[in-house]
Every structure is written in C-alpha cells, then in structure tokens.
Design a protein around this motif. Structure first.
Motif, PDB file in Angstrom:
ATOM      1  N   GLY A 168       0.819  -1.199   0.000  1.00  0.00           N
ATOM      2  CA  GLY A 168       0.000   0.000   0.000  1.00  0.00           C
ATOM      3  C   GLY A 168       0.858   1.256   0.000  1.00  0.00           C
ATOM      4  O   GLY A 168       2.083   1.172   0.093  1.00  0.00           O
ATOM      5  N   PRO A 169       0.271   2.429  -0.132  1.00  0.00           N
ATOM      6  CA  PRO A 169      -1.179   2.652  -0.072  1.00  0.00           C
ATOM      7  C   PRO A 169      -1.839   2.510  -1.439  1.00  0.00           C
ATOM      8  O   PRO A 169      -1.320   2.965  -2.448  1.00  0.00           O
ATOM      9  N   GLN A 170      -2.995   1.891  -1.427  1.00  0.00           N
ATOM     10  CA  GLN A 170      -3.802   1.792  -2.643  1.00  0.00           C
ATOM     11  C   GLN A 170      -5.269   1.862  -2.249  1.00  0.00           C
ATOM     12  O   GLN A 170      -5.720   1.054  -1.432  1.00  0.00           O
ATOM     13  N   PRO A 171      -6.027   2.789  -2.819  1.00  0.00           N
ATOM     14  CA  PRO A 171      -7.461   2.825  -2.519  1.00  0.00           C
ATOM     15  C   PRO A 171      -8.136   1.540  -2.964  1.00  0.00           C
ATOM     16  O   PRO A 171      -7.657   0.831  -3.853  1.00  0.00           O
ATOM     17  N   GLN A 172      -9.243   1.238  -2.346  1.00  0.00           N
ATOM     18  CA  GLN A 172     -10.016   0.077  -2.741  1.00  0.00           C
ATOM     19  C   GLN A 172     -10.526   0.253  -4.169  1.00  0.00           C
ATOM     20  O   GLN A 172     -10.875   1.349  -4.592  1.00  0.00           O
TER      21      GLN A 172
END
Length: 295
Positions: A168-172
């Motif tokens: 991450g970070p990665q949005p859903q």
C-alpha cells in the motif's frame, strides 16, 4: 526444512484489492514469470464473486474464515464460510495440506509500502525475510508469530508455510502501478528464494536485519453510546512503521480533544486507518521493532 514442491499464489481474497487480481491474470497469460524448475506453481482467484460485486466480501471477510473450528463447522453457511471450506479442499486440508507454500496477495489503504507478513519465525522464514530485504531494500518484514500457523485464521495458514504480501497505499477498487510493481517484485523474490532453498543454494545473507513483531490492535475511540467519537491523529496518519512513544498523540476526538498513547514500549503503528477495518472500528495495529538473526 524439507523441499517445497507445490506453491499457490492467491489473489482476490478480498474482491476490491485489485493488484493481486490483475497480476494473476497477467501471470496466467505468461506463466513463465512465476514458473521455477524445482516446484510447481498454481494461481488461485479466491473470491471472484466479491470482485464481480466490487466489494471486499459478500457476507464475511474470507481472510478470517480458516480456523480449524470454522472449517469443520457445518452450521456456518455464509458465502465466504462455504468458500473457505472449498478452498480448504482445494489447497489444504489445513494441517495436512497438499500445498506446501501459499503466497496470499493483498492491498492496503495504509501507507505500509511493500510489506511481507510472516506467520512463523523459524530459520526458513527468517532467511526468506533477509533475502527479500537484500534484493528489495524498501521491503518491510512483519512477524505475526504470536499464534501458531494452526491457530491463525488467515487463508495462508492452510499450508504449513505461507506468507502475506501486503502492499500500500492503494485505494479500494483502484490499480496503482507503483503498488502493483512492488507486489510483482516481492512475489518474484519469494519464488526465487524457494527455488534456491530447494537447490540448497541460498547465497550469503546478512547475519541480522531489522523487522517488526505484531503486538496488539487498537480501536478508534467510542462515546458512551458506542458511536465513533474520534479519528487517527494527524501526526500518526500515513506514518506506518514510524515510532510512537508514551505520551505521543494518537487520536483526536471530534470535539478537538487529543488522546495520547500510554504504552510501556516504543510502538510502530501499521495498517493505520485501513479503510476495510472500519467495519470493526479498528484504528491500527502496533508492533515492536526487533533485530532478526538469520543463523
């Protein structure tokens, strides 16, 4: 440790964590990327229905359904509870699995970078962590060995050896190239290490390296009515694996009041403000830093 003969790479355990899903699709088109000479590799798309619905899960979090009790409980009939039993037949059964090693691919909304979560701290896992860090200096290694593999309820606990790749970070429901590339690279290094282990040809590794050991999970503050009363403090937000000392601010209530960390150790927060954990009102996990010896 004995030779590893079978490896399963699992993506889509959570349907809205896209990196692993799209990597599986690519590897299915180019299987040579994940193929090695000393073991067989299969890919498993764990929860296609949740992906089709663009949700983390349909009924229950799939990655919490793999305890022995739940797998053997015929009264649990939710979608993911039944799916876990099916995956246990496909990859397991837990405790006597046909699959020797599972790599479970995950994204997090937290700023954890490329993180490798190990369920055991035996020599094999300690050396694997060293190898990954040696070839990928940005990698962070986290040991979640507070419970035995048998006691864990993660999908990766179906096999005697298994890891969680958490990036991450990665949005859903989003794909980020940097995150996907980190995941592909870390998976490559894990597969390479297994190959070298099988060939008794693991190269010289650092004798020690820094890692983290999970200690506890903190919840967001609630009011007397059980409603959420505050949020992660801005000084902690996005500071995954940065030290948190006794007396440091950790939460801010909606009325502006600050809540301070009261701890008898220096904590290293991670999974900070993970979006998926709001279902359970969880704010972050904490860890202690440790020096891992590879010999």
């Amino acid at each position: 440790m004995d030779k590893i003969n079978t490896v399963a790479i699992v993506g889509g355990t959570h349907g809205n964590e896209y990196s692993g899903i799209y990597l599986l699709r690519q590897w299915d088109k180019q299987p040579e990327i994940i193929s090695r000479s000393t073991f067989s590799t299969e890919t498993v798309f764990a929860n296609e229905k949740a992906f089709e619905q663009n949700k983390r899960y349909v009924d229950f979090d799939l990655n919490r359904q793999f305890s022995h009790d739940d797998l053997n409980n015929p009264n649990l009939r939710g979608y993911e509870q039944c799916l876990a039993k099916s995956l246990n037949q496909q990859l397991g059964p837990k405790g006597d699995a046909r699959t020797d090693f599972i790599i479970d691919l995950h994204n997090t909304t937290s700023n954890m970078g490329p993180s490798l979560i190990l369920l055991q701290s035996d020599e094999f896992n300690r050396k694997m962590g060293a190898y990954v860090k040696q070839h990928m200096p940005s990698a962070v290694v986290v040991f979640e060995d507070h419970a035995s593999v048998e006691e864990h309820f993660f999908l990766s606990s179906l096999s005697l050896q298994g890891v969680i790749v958490e990036i991450g970070p990665q949005p859903q429901s989003v794909i980020r190239q940097d995150v996907l590339d980190w995941m592909a690279e870390m998976t490559k290094h894990i597969l390479d290490f297994i190959e070298l282990h099988n060939q008794a040809d693991v190269p010289a590794l650092p004798r020690t390296y820094e890692a983290f050991k999970y200690t506890e999970t903190l919840s967001l503050p609630l009011d007397e009515a059980g409603e959420r009363a505050g949020m992660v403090h801005h000084s902690v937000q996005d500071g995954d694996f940065k030290p948190l000392k006794d007396g440091d601010p950790i939460f801010t209530l909606f009325d502006g009041t600050e809540i301070f960390w009261e701890g008898d150790y220096i904590a290293y927060p991670h999974f900070i403000n993970e979006a998926a954990y709001y279902d359970n009102n969880l704010a972050m996990s904490l860890a202690e830093k440790l020096i891992v010896h590879t010999d």
